[in-house]
Design an enzyme around this catalytic site. Structure first.
Site, PDB file in Angstrom:
ATOM      1  N   LYS A 157     -32.419 -42.925  76.989  1.00  0.00           N
ATOM      2  CA  LYS A 157     -32.965 -43.217  78.487  1.00  0.00           C
ATOM      3  C   LYS A 157     -32.243 -44.471  78.913  1.00  0.00           C
ATOM      4  O   LYS A 157     -32.274 -44.752  80.057  1.00  0.00           O
ATOM      5  CB  LYS A 157     -34.232 -42.952  78.555  1.00  0.00           C
ATOM      6  CG  LYS A 157     -34.834 -41.849  78.270  1.00  0.00           C
ATOM      7  CD  LYS A 157     -36.250 -41.886  78.413  1.00  0.00           C
ATOM      8  CE  LYS A 157     -36.842 -41.317  77.299  1.00  0.00           C
ATOM      9  NZ  LYS A 157     -38.651 -41.261  77.231  1.00  0.00           N
ATOM     10  N   GLY A 158     -32.029 -45.628  77.911  1.00  0.00           N
ATOM     11  CA  GLY A 158     -32.101 -46.960  78.392  1.00  0.00           C
ATOM     12  C   GLY A 158     -31.090 -47.129  79.605  1.00  0.00           C
ATOM     13  O   GLY A 158     -31.379 -48.126  80.229  1.00  0.00           O
TER      14      GLY A 158
ATOM     15  N   GLU B 115     -23.103 -48.531  77.840  1.00  0.00           N
ATOM     16  CA  GLU B 115     -24.219 -48.943  76.927  1.00  0.00           C
ATOM     17  C   GLU B 115     -25.078 -49.984  77.774  1.00  0.00           C
ATOM     18  O   GLU B 115     -24.593 -50.696  78.408  1.00  0.00           O
ATOM     19  CB  GLU B 115     -23.693 -49.461  75.832  1.00  0.00           C
ATOM     20  CG  GLU B 115     -23.757 -48.402  74.849  1.00  0.00           C
ATOM     21  CD  GLU B 115     -25.206 -48.309  74.050  1.00  0.00           C
ATOM     22  OE1 GLU B 115     -26.263 -48.337  75.139  1.00  0.00           O
ATOM     23  OE2 GLU B 115     -25.139 -47.672  72.914  1.00  0.00           O
TER      24      GLU B 115
ATOM     25  N   ASP C  56     -26.403 -53.869  69.778  1.00  0.00           N
ATOM     26  CA  ASP C  56     -27.064 -54.616  68.972  1.00  0.00           C
ATOM     27  C   ASP C  56     -26.318 -54.741  67.390  1.00  0.00           C
ATOM     28  O   ASP C  56     -25.336 -55.276  67.618  1.00  0.00           O
ATOM     29  CB  ASP C  56     -28.546 -54.076  68.874  1.00  0.00           C
ATOM     30  CG  ASP C  56     -29.539 -54.839  68.183  1.00  0.00           C
ATOM     31  OD1 ASP C  56     -29.700 -55.953  68.333  1.00  0.00           O
ATOM     32  OD2 ASP C  56     -30.001 -54.284  67.281  1.00  0.00           O
TER      33      ASP C  56
ATOM     34  N   ASP D 290     -37.004 -50.636  77.045  1.00  0.00           N
ATOM     35  CA  ASP D 290     -38.803 -50.302  77.095  1.00  0.00           C
ATOM     36  C   ASP D 290     -39.109 -50.997  75.785  1.00  0.00           C
ATOM     37  O   ASP D 290     -38.404 -51.299  74.748  1.00  0.00           O
ATOM     38  CB  ASP D 290     -38.832 -48.849  76.906  1.00  0.00           C
ATOM     39  CG  ASP D 290     -38.203 -48.396  75.680  1.00  0.00           C
ATOM     40  OD1 ASP D 290     -37.036 -48.292  75.293  1.00  0.00           O
ATOM     41  OD2 ASP D 290     -39.029 -47.799  74.916  1.00  0.00           O
TER      42      ASP D 290
ATOM     43  N   ARG E 246     -39.628 -50.267  81.652  1.00  0.00           N
ATOM     44  CA  ARG E 246     -38.204 -49.886  82.066  1.00  0.00           C
ATOM     45  C   ARG E 246     -37.952 -50.087  83.598  1.00  0.00           C
ATOM     46  O   ARG E 246     -36.920 -50.226  84.135  1.00  0.00           O
ATOM     47  CB  ARG E 246     -38.152 -48.318  81.875  1.00  0.00           C
ATOM     48  CG  ARG E 246     -37.875 -47.988  80.344  1.00  0.00           C
ATOM     49  CD  ARG E 246     -37.345 -46.552  80.257  1.00  0.00           C
ATOM     50  NE  ARG E 246     -37.672 -45.966  79.010  1.00  0.00           N
ATOM     51  CZ  ARG E 246     -36.940 -45.904  78.021  1.00  0.00           C
ATOM     52  NH1 ARG E 246     -35.816 -46.657  78.278  1.00  0.00           N
ATOM     53  NH2 ARG E 246     -36.936 -45.447  76.871  1.00  0.00           N
TER      54      ARG E 246
HETATM   55  P1  XMP Z   1     -27.379 -50.670  67.807  1.00  0.00           P
HETATM   56  O1  XMP Z   1     -27.061 -49.480  67.032  1.00  0.00           O
HETATM   57  O2  XMP Z   1     -26.399 -51.384  68.362  1.00  0.00           O
HETATM   58  O3  XMP Z   1     -28.508 -50.235  68.783  1.00  0.00           O
HETATM   59  O4  XMP Z   1     -28.199 -51.647  66.641  1.00  0.00           O
HETATM   60  C1  XMP Z   1     -28.251 -50.209  69.977  1.00  0.00           C
HETATM   61  C2  XMP Z   1     -29.644 -49.674  70.526  1.00  0.00           C
HETATM   62  O5  XMP Z   1     -30.780 -50.269  70.252  1.00  0.00           O
HETATM   63  C3  XMP Z   1     -31.722 -50.529  71.337  1.00  0.00           C
HETATM   64  N1  XMP Z   1     -31.962 -52.064  71.579  1.00  0.00           N
HETATM   65  C4  XMP Z   1     -32.906 -52.482  72.531  1.00  0.00           C
HETATM   66  N2  XMP Z   1     -33.733 -51.749  73.044  1.00  0.00           N
HETATM   67  N3  XMP Z   1     -34.740 -53.835  73.803  1.00  0.00           N
HETATM   68  C5  XMP Z   1     -34.737 -52.603  73.912  1.00  0.00           C
HETATM   69  O6  XMP Z   1     -35.339 -52.082  74.638  1.00  0.00           O
HETATM   70  C6  XMP Z   1     -33.772 -54.520  73.052  1.00  0.00           C
HETATM   71  O7  XMP Z   1     -33.865 -55.950  72.941  1.00  0.00           O
HETATM   72  C7  XMP Z   1     -33.008 -53.667  72.229  1.00  0.00           C
HETATM   73  N4  XMP Z   1     -32.058 -54.033  71.134  1.00  0.00           N
HETATM   74  C8  XMP Z   1     -31.435 -52.993  70.975  1.00  0.00           C
HETATM   75  C9  XMP Z   1     -31.110 -49.654  72.587  1.00  0.00           C
HETATM   76  O8  XMP Z   1     -31.571 -48.555  72.667  1.00  0.00           O
HETATM   77  C10 XMP Z   1     -29.582 -49.869  72.015  1.00  0.00           C
HETATM   78  O9  XMP Z   1     -28.906 -48.826  72.612  1.00  0.00           O
HETATM   79 MG    MG Z   2     -29.420 -47.246  74.287  1.00  0.00          MG
END
Ligand code: XMP
Ligand code: MG
Length: 199
Positions: free
Chosen positions: A58-59, A114, A118, A174, A180
Site C-alpha cells: 500500500k505504501g 516504489e 531498502d 507506515d 500514512r
Molecule cells: P526491500 O526489499 O528493498 O524493501 O528491503 C523495501 C520495502 O521495505 C519497506 N520499508 C519501509 N517502510 N518505512 C516504512 O514504512 C521505512 O523506513 C522503510 N524502509 C523500507 C517498504 O515497504 C519498502 O517497499
Molecule cells: Mg513498499
C-alpha cells in the site's frame, strides 16, 4: 488549517500523530516539488510512448497519485499487492503475490514505481518476475532510496531523495499501519516503537 497552497494540513494540525515524529526529513512542499520534477522528466523521456506505471500496495499510493498527476503524456497505472514476509523468506527475496496486475506487460514500456528501496531484495524479485512477461522496457522510479542498506544492485532511473539508514513514516509509509496520512516524511521518536498500538 491549510498551508498557503491549501493542499494539506500543517504538521501542527496532526496533534498526537505528529507529536510521535522526532524530526521532519522532507516537508509536503519539498516532496510536492520533487514529484513534479520527476513527472516532468518522465513526460519528456516517454514522449510518444504510453508508459504503464506499476506500484506495489500500500505504501506507494500517495506517491503514485501525485506522480501520475505530474505526468502530462498519456499514461496508464496498475497495482499489485504482495504478502508481508518473514525475515528468512525475505532474505531469499521471495514474495507471495496477493493481487497480480490487471494488464499484460508484453510490449509495454513499464515504469516500476516504489515508495522506498531498502535492501532491494523485494524489488529485485519483482523485477525478475515482471521482466519474464516481455515488456518492451522496464525502468525503476523511487521516491526514496536507502543506498547504504542495499544488498542487491537495483538500477534506478528516477530517484526523489536519499534517506538515512533509519525507519521513516509519512506520505504513505507506515508504522503498524499508522502515519500514512502525514503529508511529510519523518523519523519516529524511539519510544513509539515499544508501544502496543501507537498514538
Ligand atoms: P526491500 O526489499 O528493498 O524493501 O528491503 C523495501 C520495502 O521495505 C519497506 N520499508 C519501509 N517502510 N518505512 C516504512 O514504512 C521505512 O523506513 C522503510 N524502509 C523500507 C517498504 O515497504 C519498502 O517497499
Ligand atoms: Mg513498499
Amino acid at each position: 488549517m491549510m498551508n498557503e497552497k491549501g493542499a494539506h494540513p500543517e504538521p501542527g494540525d496532526f496533534g498526537p500523530l505528529a507529536d510521535d515524529v522526532s524530526q521532519v526529513l522532507y516537508t509536503a512542499a519539498e516532496i510536492g516539488e520533487r514529484v513534479r520534477e520527476m513527472g516532468q522528466a518522465i513526460s519528456q523521456d516517454y514522449n510518444g510512448r504510453r508508459p504503464l506505471l506499476i506500484g506495489v500496495l500500500k505504501g506507494v499510493f500517495p506517491f503514485m497519485a501525485d506522480l501520475l498527476r505530474a505526468i502530462t503524456i498519456p499514461v496508464q497505472v496498475d497495482f499489485m499487492a504482495i504478502a508481508s514476509y518473514s525475515r528468512s523468506t525475505r532474505q531469499q527475496g521471495f514474495v507471495r503475490l496477493q493481487k497480480d496486475l490487471d494488464e499484460p506487460l508484453e510490449g509495454r514500456h513499464v515504469l516500476f514505481v516504489e515508495d522506498v528501496i531498502d535492501t532491494g531484495l523485494t524489488l529485485s524479485y519483482l523485477l525478475r518476475s515482471l521482466r519474464a512477461r516481455g515488456p518492451a522496457s522496464l525502468e525503476v522510479c523511487t521516491l526514496f532510496d536507502k543506498p547504504q542498506r542495499r544488498l542487491v544492485p537495483i538500477p534506478i532511473r528516477y530517484k526523489g531523495f536519499d534517506l538515512p539508514e533509519k525507519f521513516v513514516v509519512g506520505y504513505g509509509l507506515d508504522y503498524r499501519e499508522l502515519y500514512r496520512n502525514l503529508p511529510f516524511v519523518g523519523l519516529l521518536k524511539a519510544d513509539v516503537f515499544g508501544r502496543d498500538n501507537g498514538v
